[in-house]
Design a protein around this motif. Sequence first.
Motif, mmCIF file in Angstrom:
data_model
loop_
_atom_site.group_PDB
_atom_site.id
_atom_site.type_symbol
_atom_site.label_atom_id
_atom_site.label_comp_id
_atom_site.label_asym_id
_atom_site.label_seq_id
_atom_site.Cartn_x
_atom_site.Cartn_y
_atom_site.Cartn_z
ATOM 1 N N PHE A 212 0.821 -1.188 0.022
ATOM 2 C CA PHE A 212 -0.155 0.097 0.142
ATOM 3 C C PHE A 212 0.847 1.317 -0.034
ATOM 4 C CE2 PHE A 212 -2.551 -3.311 1.831
ATOM 5 C CZ PHE A 212 -3.794 -3.601 0.940
ATOM 6 N N LEU A 213 2.023 1.231 -0.111
ATOM 7 C CA LEU A 213 2.983 2.313 -0.095
ATOM 8 C C LEU A 213 2.866 3.027 -1.531
ATOM 9 C CD1 LEU A 213 6.136 0.907 1.314
ATOM 10 C CD2 LEU A 213 4.500 2.133 2.705
ATOM 11 N N PRO A 214 3.156 4.443 -1.226
ATOM 12 C CA PRO A 214 2.892 5.078 -2.512
ATOM 13 C C PRO A 214 3.909 4.784 -3.647
ATOM 14 C CG PRO A 214 2.695 6.733 -0.744
ATOM 15 C CD PRO A 214 3.143 5.397 0.123
ATOM 16 N N ALA A 215 5.022 4.461 -3.435
ATOM 17 C CA ALA A 215 6.291 4.240 -4.249
ATOM 18 C C ALA A 215 5.852 2.561 -4.997
ATOM 19 C CB ALA A 215 7.710 3.834 -3.489
ATOM 20 N N ILE A 216 5.229 1.745 -4.098
ATOM 21 C CA ILE A 216 4.718 0.491 -4.580
ATOM 22 C C ILE A 216 3.345 0.731 -5.577
ATOM 23 C CG2 ILE A 216 3.740 -1.909 -4.137
ATOM 24 C CD1 ILE A 216 6.846 -1.188 -3.329
ATOM 25 N N VAL A 217 2.742 1.499 -5.122
ATOM 26 C CA VAL A 217 1.599 1.906 -5.882
ATOM 27 C C VAL A 217 1.896 2.471 -7.467
ATOM 28 C CG1 VAL A 217 -0.634 3.398 -6.232
ATOM 29 C CG2 VAL A 217 -0.123 2.447 -4.111
ATOM 30 N N ALA A 218 3.025 3.501 -7.366
ATOM 31 C CA ALA A 218 3.541 4.003 -8.431
ATOM 32 C C ALA A 218 4.172 3.097 -9.348
ATOM 33 C CB ALA A 218 4.613 5.013 -8.055
ATOM 34 N N ALA A 219 4.855 1.846 -8.599
ATOM 35 C CA ALA A 219 5.649 0.624 -9.308
ATOM 36 C C ALA A 219 4.730 -0.054 -10.143
ATOM 37 C CB ALA A 219 6.409 0.073 -8.562
ATOM 38 N N LYS A 220 3.278 -0.464 -9.632
ATOM 39 C CA LYS A 220 2.433 -1.103 -10.231
ATOM 40 C C LYS A 220 1.719 -0.404 -11.162
ATOM 41 C CE LYS A 220 -0.307 -4.901 -9.790
ATOM 42 N NZ LYS A 220 -1.029 -4.889 -11.139
ATOM 43 N N ALA A 221 1.556 0.985 -11.267
ATOM 44 C CA ALA A 221 0.992 1.826 -12.203
ATOM 45 C C ALA A 221 2.035 1.955 -13.319
ATOM 46 C CB ALA A 221 0.671 3.194 -11.839
ATOM 47 N N ASN A 222 3.181 2.157 -13.191
ATOM 48 C CA ASN A 222 4.317 2.044 -14.270
ATOM 49 C C ASN A 222 4.161 0.777 -14.828
ATOM 50 O OD1 ASN A 222 6.277 4.392 -14.444
ATOM 51 N ND2 ASN A 222 6.205 4.296 -12.174
ATOM 52 N N ILE A 223 4.262 -0.166 -14.283
ATOM 53 C CA ILE A 223 4.323 -1.498 -15.027
ATOM 54 C C ILE A 223 3.045 -2.031 -15.919
ATOM 55 C CG2 ILE A 223 4.147 -3.994 -14.490
ATOM 56 C CD1 ILE A 223 6.345 -3.246 -12.178
ATOM 57 N N ASP A 224 2.014 -1.656 -15.203
ATOM 58 C CA ASP A 224 0.631 -1.781 -15.804
ATOM 59 C C ASP A 224 0.295 -0.948 -17.126
ATOM 60 O OD1 ASP A 224 -0.135 -3.580 -13.992
ATOM 61 O OD2 ASP A 224 -1.617 -2.287 -12.732
ATOM 62 N N ALA A 225 1.089 0.150 -17.023
ATOM 63 C CA ALA A 225 1.032 0.894 -18.310
ATOM 64 C C ALA A 225 2.278 0.742 -19.344
ATOM 65 C CB ALA A 225 1.482 2.528 -17.680
ATOM 66 N N GLY A 226 2.840 -0.478 -19.108
ATOM 67 C CA GLY A 226 3.835 -0.857 -20.061
ATOM 68 C C GLY A 226 5.295 -0.350 -20.093
ATOM 69 N N GLU A 227 5.716 0.535 -18.952
ATOM 70 C CA GLU A 227 6.679 1.145 -18.926
ATOM 71 C C GLU A 227 8.036 0.440 -19.240
ATOM 72 O OE1 GLU A 227 9.176 4.806 -17.998
ATOM 73 O OE2 GLU A 227 7.020 4.471 -18.167
ATOM 74 N N ILE A 228 7.992 -0.827 -18.705
ATOM 75 C CA ILE A 228 8.999 -1.795 -18.609
ATOM 76 C C ILE A 228 8.952 -2.931 -19.416
ATOM 77 C CG2 ILE A 228 10.290 -0.948 -16.638
ATOM 78 C CD1 ILE A 228 9.538 -3.571 -15.285
ATOM 79 N N GLY A 229 7.900 -2.994 -20.225
ATOM 80 C CA GLY A 229 7.206 -4.068 -21.040
ATOM 81 C C GLY A 229 6.890 -5.218 -20.133
ATOM 82 N N ALA A 230 6.787 -6.576 -20.883
ATOM 83 C CA ALA A 230 6.252 -7.714 -20.058
ATOM 84 C C ALA A 230 7.519 -8.176 -19.027
ATOM 85 C CB ALA A 230 6.251 -8.703 -20.923
ATOM 86 N N ILE A 231 7.288 -8.455 -17.850
ATOM 87 C CA ILE A 231 8.160 -8.870 -16.974
ATOM 88 C C ILE A 231 8.851 -10.109 -17.099
ATOM 89 C CG2 ILE A 231 8.354 -9.399 -14.355
ATOM 90 C CD1 ILE A 231 6.173 -7.584 -13.579
ATOM 91 N N ARG A 232 9.881 -10.232 -17.204
ATOM 92 C CA ARG A 232 10.722 -11.422 -17.324
ATOM 93 C C ARG A 232 11.430 -11.982 -16.117
ATOM 94 N NH1 ARG A 232 7.595 -12.048 -20.730
ATOM 95 N NH2 ARG A 232 7.745 -12.022 -22.798
ATOM 96 N N LYS A 233 11.875 -11.155 -15.318
ATOM 97 C CA LYS A 233 12.834 -11.652 -14.102
ATOM 98 C C LYS A 233 12.594 -10.680 -12.958
ATOM 99 C CE LYS A 233 17.260 -13.263 -12.656
ATOM 100 N NZ LYS A 233 18.584 -13.410 -13.019
ATOM 101 N N ILE A 234 12.333 -11.176 -11.676
ATOM 102 C CA ILE A 234 12.154 -10.178 -10.420
ATOM 103 C C ILE A 234 13.449 -11.010 -9.593
ATOM 104 C CG2 ILE A 234 11.171 -10.022 -8.403
ATOM 105 C CD1 ILE A 234 8.514 -9.727 -9.773
ATOM 106 N N THR A 235 14.227 -10.003 -9.038
ATOM 107 C CA THR A 235 15.264 -10.474 -8.180
ATOM 108 C C THR A 235 15.151 -9.699 -7.060
ATOM 109 O OG1 THR A 235 16.745 -10.869 -10.000
ATOM 110 C CG2 THR A 235 17.748 -10.940 -7.835
ATOM 111 N N TYR B 47 2.251 -10.029 -6.458
ATOM 112 C CA TYR B 47 1.638 -8.904 -6.772
ATOM 113 C C TYR B 47 1.720 -8.438 -8.104
ATOM 114 C CZ TYR B 47 -0.468 -4.395 -6.029
ATOM 115 O OH TYR B 47 -1.204 -2.970 -6.205
ATOM 116 N N PHE B 48 2.978 -8.628 -8.412
ATOM 117 C CA PHE B 48 3.204 -8.215 -10.087
ATOM 118 C C PHE B 48 3.281 -9.240 -10.840
ATOM 119 C CE2 PHE B 48 6.039 -5.199 -7.241
ATOM 120 C CZ PHE B 48 5.497 -3.779 -7.690
ATOM 121 N N LEU B 49 3.355 -10.438 -10.497
ATOM 122 C CA LEU B 49 3.188 -11.579 -11.458
ATOM 123 C C LEU B 49 1.900 -12.682 -11.372
ATOM 124 C CD1 LEU B 49 6.956 -12.629 -11.605
ATOM 125 C CD2 LEU B 49 5.719 -11.931 -13.601
#
Length: 361
Positions: A137-160, A198-200
């Motif tokens: 629920f943190l603002p940074a996580i909300v913003a990260a989810k919005a960035n990813i949903d908007a296609g900012e980094i394309g399709a997720i391939r890996k999380i570390t 949450y992301f994948l």
Amino acid sequence: MDETGEKTTKDRVFGWGIIGSGEIARRFASDLMLVPDAALIANHSRSAPNAQEFRSAFGSRRAYSDLDSFLSDPSIDAVYIATPNSLHLAQALKAIRAGKAILAEKPLAPSHTEASVIQREAARVNVFAMEAMWTRFLPAIVAAKANIDAGEIGAIRKITAELAYAHQYDPESRYFSRSLGGGASLDLGIYCVSLAMYFLGQPQKVSGLWYPAPNGVDMSSEITLHYDEAEAQLTSGFDRDGANHFVIEGTKGVLRLDAPFLKAQRLTVYHGFAQGAPFGPLQGPSGLVGKILDRLPLPGRRVEDYPFKGNGLQFEAMAMMDAMGKNEKTSTVMPLSDSINALRAINIVLAQPATTRIIKL
């Protein structure tokens, strides 16, 4: 007020009760002061002096040492459960059966089977229930989810992701005590697993290994979530101080939740040249030099800051209050099914025999 003299819904203060008087209970009580229209109505501790001390410290209206009396308080709309993991199931069920909405500190329970019991009982009684996975629920996580949903980094391939804080071995501490639900995976790894899901989403397969502390609980673990076109490599431990960031690699770029990601206040997005060493999200110099390089303007790298007051627990409280105001019974951001799935992944790995190695104590 309406014709009966009662306060209208708009004017009504949302009443919180807290079970527990330890560090996390104190952080939540402090952050609750930052939440509009919220009030700390009551607090509970098995020790009457501890309950009264907590009341004095945080301005609770009433302090209880008897749990039944606490749960019978009609002014409490929701209960925050801030006790050791091993107590969550019994206390959650008792609160739910008393008709109280619950926000249970992570992990929701020590196992996915116990978490499923909480889910079923909340559905039967028809009350709101949520795991206090505050990071989502943190603002940074909300913003990260919005960035990813908007296609900012394309399709997720890996999380570390890594989350590790060194703790001296003490079998009596909550970190290592088996009776209190201790172990690195439930204390730290749950953040990595929950956020990756949450992301994948739900993985197709889970694998991993864990290393034991002298008393047999997990000192550290390595968990991998496998997807058709992606993978999440997640590590946690009490045996070291880790990098503690969360890196999401996509087909068009990379997003990093800067350390410590569990209370993220900053994210960095990388494209093109900026993705590689020495400026990239994973490699590069450490220490002061690394911090300077990380702050220098660089084409292809964008930094977003999301500072907040307090500890960051206020956002989950506000989200729960908003959901309950809409008569929802579970959170769309942190549904109980996600809590169960994350615990199942951890339980799968911890059910395997431990991998032995020398651990410096």
